[in-house]
Design an enzyme around this catalytic site. Structure first.
Site, PDB file in Angstrom:
ATOM      1  N   LYS A 181       0.843  -1.212   0.000  1.00 28.72           N
ATOM      2  CA  LYS A 181       0.000   0.000   0.000  1.00 28.72           C
ATOM      3  C   LYS A 181       0.865   1.244   0.000  1.00 28.72           C
ATOM      4  O   LYS A 181       2.044   1.225   0.374  1.00 28.72           O
ATOM      5  CB  LYS A 181      -0.949   0.029   1.201  1.00 28.72           C
ATOM      6  N   ASP A 208      -2.229  -1.874  10.271  1.00 29.50           N
ATOM      7  CA  ASP A 208      -2.450  -1.820   8.820  1.00 29.50           C
ATOM      8  C   ASP A 208      -3.123  -3.085   8.267  1.00 29.50           C
ATOM      9  O   ASP A 208      -3.461  -3.122   7.076  1.00 29.50           O
ATOM     10  CB  ASP A 208      -1.107  -1.644   8.081  1.00 29.50           C
TER      11      ASP A 208
HETATM   12  O1  C5P Z   1       0.187  -1.505  14.764  1.00 26.01           O
HETATM   13  P1  C5P Z   1       1.616  -1.673  14.373  1.00 26.01           P
HETATM   14  O2  C5P Z   1       2.245  -2.892  15.009  1.00 26.01           O
HETATM   15  O3  C5P Z   1       1.870  -1.615  12.914  1.00 26.01           O
HETATM   16  O4  C5P Z   1       2.367  -0.418  14.989  1.00 26.01           O
HETATM   17  C1  C5P Z   1       3.758  -0.357  15.123  1.00 26.01           C
HETATM   18  C2  C5P Z   1       4.120   0.824  15.996  1.00 26.01           C
HETATM   19  O5  C5P Z   1       3.843   2.048  15.327  1.00 26.01           O
HETATM   20  C3  C5P Z   1       3.339   0.908  17.296  1.00 26.01           C
HETATM   21  O6  C5P Z   1       3.963   0.160  18.319  1.00 26.01           O
HETATM   22  C4  C5P Z   1       3.358   2.394  17.604  1.00 26.01           C
HETATM   23  O7  C5P Z   1       4.605   2.750  18.174  1.00 26.01           O
HETATM   24  C5  C5P Z   1       3.304   3.022  16.216  1.00 26.01           C
HETATM   25  N1  C5P Z   1       1.935   3.393  15.802  1.00 26.01           N
HETATM   26  C6  C5P Z   1       1.310   4.477  16.397  1.00 26.01           C
HETATM   27  N2  C5P Z   1       0.042   4.813  16.005  1.00 26.01           N
HETATM   28  C7  C5P Z   1      -0.588   4.138  15.031  1.00 26.01           C
HETATM   29  C8  C5P Z   1       0.052   3.049  14.387  1.00 26.01           C
HETATM   30  C9  C5P Z   1       1.318   2.709  14.806  1.00 26.01           C
HETATM   31  O8  C5P Z   1       1.871   5.121  17.284  1.00 26.01           O
HETATM   32  N3  C5P Z   1      -1.811   4.503  14.652  1.00 26.01           N
END
Ligand code: C5P
Length: 286
Positions: free
Chosen positions: A11, A137
């Site tokens: 994406k 995501d």
């Molecule tokens: O959800 P995901 O594992 O992809 O997120 C990785 C990191 O990115 C999270 O631990 C956080 O630090 C950050 N993040 C965030 N806010 C979001 C998505 C991700 O702070 N909406």
């Protein structure tokens, strides 16, 4: 059931607005997701034992508990008390830790593939709920749509019914960036207060590529550039070309893309930029 082979697309974020930091440490976002035709391929083969075995064409992709396909398989085995196992082969084409959500897309594809081979009969809504545990995501890729608006952590998906196909030249520098470091380094006070996302959706609908290019934005950009200042010159180089209508990082970077009017321009720029950078793609909306 025999094995299944499924495509797992990447994406781009055409716009990524960080609204606020939440009590749980994540950030509330407003973002436009675009699915693109840069894809991994994943084979799922059911096995009689309970093991989850992953092999990957790329030597640096972890195949154990750090792999989101592995985590998804374990989550589903536990939730549905699945006795069977799975053999997975991941043909990796999407660059890793680049802001293209390859790992999250693989997890979404695992939800679909395991739902089939383990005959779990999970409806979409249930998959989406579980997918939020695996990554912010992941839900987007479960929705099988080209365009979507992502709210909350980026995991609340509203499909956008757009018939628009865009072409891009995509440069993926060979350095990894992790969302956690980019979000942690973000100074929310420096982000633009306004919100052009709804206007951008209108331009997308009207296929007004020039205006779409002008409204590309990513609130994570200043944090990305502060962490990896070498990316600044790639950004500037892309902006030199008259065919490029706008430039932006995708997600938490370092993948950076330019919008072009058509395939021919994207391919021309891909050929030119490939002389200087190693991972350059001409990609379109999928
Ligand atoms: O959800 P995901 O594992 O992809 O997120 C990785 C990191 O990115 C999270 O631990 C956080 O630090 C950050 N993040 C965030 N806010 C979001 C998505 C991700 O702070 N909406």
């Amino acid at each position: 059931m025999k094995s299944v082979i499924l495509r797992s697309p990447a994406k781009l974020n055409l716009s990524l607005k960080v609204l606020r930091k939440r009590a749980d440490g994540y950030h509330d976002l407003k973002t436009i997701f675009e699915r693109i035709n840069l894809c991994d391929e994943i084979m799922f083969k059911p096995t009689a034992d309970g093991a989850v075995r992953i092999r990957c064409s790329h030597p640096h992709v972890p195949c154990g508990p750090k792999n989101l396909i592995f985590r998804t398989a374990r989550l589903l085995q536990e939730k549905f008390r699945v006795k069977a196992g799975v053999e997975v082969f991941l043909n990796k084409r999407i660059p890793v830790a680049a802001g293209l959500a390859g790992g999250s897309s693989n997890a979404a594809t695992a939800f679909k593939g395991l739902n089939m081979i383990w005959k779990l009969k999970m409806p979409l809504a249930e998959m989406v709920d579980l997918a939020k545990e695996v990554g912010s995501d992941v839900p987007f890729f479960l929705h099988d749509c080209s365009w979507a608006l992502g709210l909350s952590r980026g995991d609340e998906i509203h499909r956008l019914d757009l018939k628009t196909t865009l072409w891009h030249v995509l440069v993926v520098p060979r350095l990894k960036m992790y969302s956690s470091e980019v979000f942690a380094n973000l100074n929310l006070q420096l982000t633009k207060p306004g919100d052009d996302v709804n206007i951008l959706i209108r331009y997308l609908k009207n296929k007004n590529i020039i205006r779409v290019g002008r409204l590309l934005s990513n609130d994570l950009e200043s944090s990305i550039l502060e962490l990896r200042s070498s990316l600044r010159c790639i950004r500037e180089r892309l902006l030199i070309y008259k065919e490029v209508e706008g430039v932006s990082f995708s997600g938490s970077g370092p993948a950076i893309f330019g919008i072009t009017q058509n395939q021919q321009q994207a391919e021309k720029l891909q050929a030119l930029l490939s002389k200087r950078y190693s991972q350059v793609y001409a990609v379109r909306t999928l």
